[in-house]
Scaffold this active site. Structure first.
Site, PDB file in Angstrom:
ATOM      1  N   SER B 321       0.831  -1.194   0.000  1.00  0.00           N
ATOM      2  CA  SER B 321       0.000   0.000   0.000  1.00  0.00           C
ATOM      3  C   SER B 321       0.872   1.252   0.000  1.00  0.00           C
ATOM      4  O   SER B 321       0.594   2.225  -0.707  1.00  0.00           O
ATOM      5  CB  SER B 321      -0.916  -0.018   1.232  1.00  0.00           C
ATOM      6  OG  SER B 321      -1.597   1.207   1.341  1.00  0.00           O
ATOM      7  N   TRP B 324       2.334   1.604  -3.401  1.00  0.00           N
ATOM      8  CA  TRP B 324       1.318   2.054  -4.357  1.00  0.00           C
ATOM      9  C   TRP B 324       1.312   3.581  -4.445  1.00  0.00           C
ATOM     10  O   TRP B 324       1.111   4.159  -5.504  1.00  0.00           O
ATOM     11  CB  TRP B 324      -0.063   1.537  -3.923  1.00  0.00           C
ATOM     12  CG  TRP B 324      -1.195   2.000  -4.805  1.00  0.00           C
ATOM     13  CD1 TRP B 324      -1.699   1.361  -5.900  1.00  0.00           C
ATOM     14  CD2 TRP B 324      -1.963   3.194  -4.663  1.00  0.00           C
ATOM     15  NE1 TRP B 324      -2.725   2.088  -6.453  1.00  0.00           N
ATOM     16  CE2 TRP B 324      -2.916   3.222  -5.710  1.00  0.00           C
ATOM     17  CE3 TRP B 324      -1.955   4.261  -3.758  1.00  0.00           C
ATOM     18  CZ2 TRP B 324      -3.838   4.253  -5.872  1.00  0.00           C
ATOM     19  CZ3 TRP B 324      -2.863   5.295  -3.927  1.00  0.00           C
ATOM     20  CH2 TRP B 324      -3.792   5.277  -4.973  1.00  0.00           C
ATOM     21  N   HIS B 325       1.559   4.220  -3.292  1.00  0.00           N
ATOM     22  CA  HIS B 325       1.508   5.681  -3.256  1.00  0.00           C
ATOM     23  C   HIS B 325       2.661   6.326  -4.014  1.00  0.00           C
ATOM     24  O   HIS B 325       2.543   7.460  -4.461  1.00  0.00           O
ATOM     25  CB  HIS B 325       1.499   6.191  -1.816  1.00  0.00           C
ATOM     26  CG  HIS B 325       0.179   6.027  -1.149  1.00  0.00           C
ATOM     27  ND1 HIS B 325      -0.224   4.850  -0.572  1.00  0.00           N
ATOM     28  CD2 HIS B 325      -0.856   6.896  -0.996  1.00  0.00           C
ATOM     29  CE1 HIS B 325      -1.447   5.006  -0.074  1.00  0.00           C
ATOM     30  NE2 HIS B 325      -1.850   6.219  -0.320  1.00  0.00           N
ATOM     31  N   GLY B 326       3.745   5.651  -4.111  1.00  0.00           N
ATOM     32  CA  GLY B 326       4.854   6.235  -4.854  1.00  0.00           C
ATOM     33  C   GLY B 326       6.076   5.379  -4.831  1.00  0.00           C
ATOM     34  O   GLY B 326       6.259   4.541  -3.946  1.00  0.00           O
ATOM     35  N   PHE B 474      -0.042  10.103  -7.731  1.00  0.00           N
ATOM     36  CA  PHE B 474       0.000   8.659  -7.561  1.00  0.00           C
ATOM     37  C   PHE B 474      -0.721   7.966  -8.725  1.00  0.00           C
ATOM     38  O   PHE B 474      -0.804   6.786  -8.788  1.00  0.00           O
ATOM     39  CB  PHE B 474      -0.629   8.242  -6.223  1.00  0.00           C
ATOM     40  CG  PHE B 474      -0.052   9.024  -5.066  1.00  0.00           C
ATOM     41  CD1 PHE B 474      -0.863   9.462  -4.040  1.00  0.00           C
ATOM     42  CD2 PHE B 474       1.286   9.322  -5.011  1.00  0.00           C
ATOM     43  CE1 PHE B 474      -0.339  10.192  -2.976  1.00  0.00           C
ATOM     44  CE2 PHE B 474       1.816  10.061  -3.951  1.00  0.00           C
ATOM     45  CZ  PHE B 474       0.999  10.492  -2.935  1.00  0.00           C
TER      46      PHE B 474
END
Lengths: 306, 474
Positions: B321, B324-326, B474
């Site tokens: 997770s 996923w953001h960066g 993102f």
């Protein structure tokens, strides 16, 4: 659905009226751009010598001290593209124009008005000068600057009677007085940092193309073009990026070889300008402006003879 | 095209009017929505419209072939193809340079000078979101939860529905596709409340988030050493910035969708009123956390198993997770931090207390828990916001120094007044969809409209310098 649309329109009517009213009020506020435009339109035959360019020229050249009939159409953050727009809009009516002064400083080729912090000024050109601009946003005051800034502008003018005009009747910026000059060391560091820019090929080529168009216009109109690198204090010049500076000088030198009506004067490190002539590290005060105006005047006859 | 732009304020009414004029034909309406979505996306970067269309094509036909396949082997092949393509696109555009750079650094640590090619790839906006849309569609078909979309246009609208295209919520096919495939009728109250939600979204974005950003940028962009108290203040302000920004965007998206007759998944449920980290993750970016729960955590085994097994599952989900953001180690550490602080609540069974989702009142004990949870979350944002992992650790070390007791030098002016207004209105509306849902319900229309004008005025007058929506990165 009809009820929703009707209610929404009714709700928005006061909002639209306020926006339209704000636009109208803002446009009625006097400003330096309208002053300059009105002079160019109202006195086209009274301009033998025209100063264009950025704040270095705006504060550095006072037509009232020139022995020629001159006018200062320079302004803060004005780049070659805006200079060219002004030339194209008003140049043909300036039938007595003999000389054109355009600054070429170390950052001139490296930035556009849109890319800088002063991008909110872009609207003034299409709105007040009437020059072409493809951006719809730049044709409206309310779409530029925040609601708060715009509100403060009309409150300041209509309620507090503060005039936003900062130049004299011939376009010279009057705010940079020697009596309230800035610290040269600090302003030099800050300005050098601001003017050290990474080269963007597209921006560079656009500015160069604009300069070249100005050269071509001047040649066609038999106007002598002076490209001037304006004097600056050593607290600023010693911190400039040498690669950027040399590239600018070399590019301009190549340009003037192509257009024999153009001349380049590199006054960046001219020893005639001491600390007392500067408002801050890269802008002249009124003493420096007097010196520079007279210095430019002194070389014009020589240029005309050639 | 940003939501907080003149272009969107012109685009939305135009789409609204044409969309409802086409109401007699569902096919025309959906086709128009698809074109509007492609146009909206193309305004960001027309070069990646092709990628969006390609991804949509692959998932549409994979979904159809999975559904029609007679054997489990063939189903699985189409599943693998679709998942590989989706994750392949995401991996290439988002993570290629990150892994190459990280690998180079690792080799350098071992004394190997490797000049690995770094492509400096442009990240297509929204790719993390529409990829997950596609994956959820494929997984749900494979697991027999839904049937494929009845047509290419309907599926394309699911992927490219403009309110959620660039920053979510991460919709589920089971929730949105039936709305797309069935006729919509205009509902006055829904549309009006949609406008209210948009207004509230703009308030959170422009008054809260953009004003917080001014101070946050000073703290996290500062090369000089700041005091611990300034960093703590910066982290707290970033908590409100990212909440105002992202939940504001989600409200604008949801409100825009409601104007068109759609209901989107609720993405935020007043997360800063959470009493523990587990509850926080049921209230923050709900669409993404539930996606990870349903498609990763539960298939991995979820809560079933021993301590190490469950801990492993939690760590995997939170680290992914974060990633996923960066593509940066700061996001990974952020995810890891949240895994560590959430695990005790999973095992302590406190995470299953459903009563905590709608507290009727907050006792002093509850208020203290909310404050502690908020401070923990704010601390974690240091890793999320810092420009590098080194900066993050530098900030953290200063926070734990004596300078945390110094008086902060940031002068925030009216900002905390607005934050208190936000907190009070949201506390009042904690059982509603958004803070303005029934705020002025008992007030007559002319006075209600005056209150809306006041909110609009405060947005325009007190709104900060415009900032890009954080989650667009993102």
């Amino acid at each position: 659905m009809r009820k929703f649309v009707t209610h929404t329109i009714v709700f928005l009517i006061p909002v639209i009226m306020i926006i339209a009213g704000t636009e109208w009020l803002l446009r009625r506020i006097p400003n330096d751009y309208r002053l300059k435009r009105n002079y160019l339109v109202g006195h086209p035959k009274d301009i033998d010598l025209l100063y264009l360019g950025n704040s270095h020229a705006y504060y550095g050249l006072n037509p009232e001290w020139s022995r020629y009939k001159s006018f200062n159409a320079a302004y803060v953050s004005q780049t070659p593209r805006e200079d060219l727009s002004i030339i194209r809009k008003f140049g043909d009516s300036l039938t007595n124009l003999r000389w054109l002064v355009v600054p070429v400083d170390c950052f001139t080729l490296y930035e556009t008005m849109e890319s800088g912090k002063e991008n909110w000024r872009a609207k003034f050109y299409p709105i007040y000068y009437g020059v072409e601009d493809p951006s719809l946003k730049n044709h409206f005051e309310v779409l530029n600057g925040s609601f708060r800034n715009n509100s403060e502008r009309w409150v300041s003018y209509y309620l507090r009677n503060i005039s936003p005009i900062s130049c004299n009747r011939l376009g010279w910026g009057t705010n940079h007085r020697s009596s309230d000059g800035k610290n040269l060391i600090e302003s030099g560091m800050e300005a050098a940092k601001r003017h050290t820019l990474k080269k963007n090929e597209t921006v560079f080529n656009q500015n160069l193309a604009a300069l070249e168009s100005i050269c071509m216009w001047a040649k066609n109109k038999n106007v002598v073009l002076l490209l001037v690198m304006f004097p600056a204090n050593k607290s600023y010049t010693s911190l400039l990026d040498s690669f950027q500076l040399n590239e600018t000088r070399n590019t301009v030198s190549t340009l003037i070889k192509k257009y024999n009506s153009a001349r380049f004067f590199d006054l960046l490190n001219d020893p005639r300008y001491g600390d007392e002539d500067f408002y801050d590290a890269d802008h002249l005060n009124e003493k420096g402006a007097l010196k520079l105006t007279q210095q430019i005047d002194s070389i014009l006859p020589e240029l005309t003879k050639r | 095209m940003l939501f907080n732009s003149i272009a969107y304020l012109l685009f939305l009414p135009f789409v609204f009017l044409v969309y409802w004029l086409l109401n007699k034909s569902l096919k025309s309406q959906n086709t128009f929505l698809w074109i509007a979505g492609c146009f909206f996306y193309g305004c960001w970067d027309w070069r990646f419209v092709g990628l969006l269309l390609l991804s949509t094509l692959i998932d549409f036909y994979s979904g159809r072939f999975i559904y029609e396949a007679k054997s489990a082997v063939i189903k699985k092949r189409w599943l693998v193809l679709s998942v590989s393509c989706n994750l392949g696109f995401l991996g290439f555009f988002k993570y290629f340079d990150f892994f190459i750079d990280s690998f180079s650094i690792l080799l350098h640590r071992f004394g190997i000078q490797a000049h690995l090619p770094s492509l400096r790839i442009i990240l297509p906006v929204g790719i993390s979101f529409y990829t997950f849309h596609g994956l959820s569609y494929i997984f749900d078909i494979y697991n027999g939860k839904i049937k494929p979309a009845s047509g290419w246009i309907n599926y394309s609208v699911f992927v490219s529905f403009f309110p959620l295209l660039v920053a979510g919520p991460v919709e589920r096919a089971a929730h949105l596709l039936p709305q797309i495939e069935n006729p919509r009728s205009f509902e006055y109250e829904k549309a009006v409340d949609g406008l209210r939600q948009i207004l509230w979204g703009f308030f959170k974005k422009m008054v809260i988030a953009d004003n917080c950003a001014m101070y946050v940028n000073q703290v996290f962009g500062n090369e000089e050493t700041l005091s611990g108290s300034n960093i703590v203040l910066g982290a707290i302000l970033f908590s409100f910035q990212i909440y105002g920004d992202f939940s504001g965007y989600s409200d604008i998206a949801a409100g825009s969708a409601r104007l068109l007759g759609f209901d989107l998944l609720k993405n935020f449920n007043f997360p800063y009123y959470s009493k523990n980290p587990g509850e926080f993750w049921r209230r923050w970016h709900i669409s993404l956390t539930s996606w990870f729960r349903d498609y990763l955590y539960i298939p991995l085994g979820g809560n079933r198993g021993n301590f190490f097994f469950v801990t492993r599952n939690v760590l995997i989900v939170f680290v992914l997770s974060g990633l996923w953001h960066g593509a940066a180690w700061g996001f990974v550490i952020w995810g890891l931090f949240h895994a560590i602080i959430t695990i005790p609540f999973i095992f302590g069974k406190k995470n299953q207390n459903k009563e905590s989702l709608s507290p009727e009142s907050a006792s002093p004990g509850d208020a203290l828990k909310m404050l502690m949870t908020f401070l923990l979350v704010s601390f974690s944002w240091i890793f999320f916001r810092s420009q590098s992992l080194a900066d993050a650790f530098r900030f953290v070390s200063v926070v734990f120094s004596s300078s945390v007791a110094a008086v902060p030098s940031l002068h925030t002016g009216l900002l905390f007044v607005w934050i208190i207004v936000l907190l009070l209105l949201e506390w009042r509306a904690r059982n509603n969809n958004h803070a303005l849902e029934d705020l002025f319900a008992t007030v007559k229309r002319p006075f209600r409209w005056i209150l809306y004008y006041l909110i609009l005025f405060s947005i325009l007058y007190f709104g900060g310098a415009p900032q890009t929506f954080i989650y667009f990165r993102f």
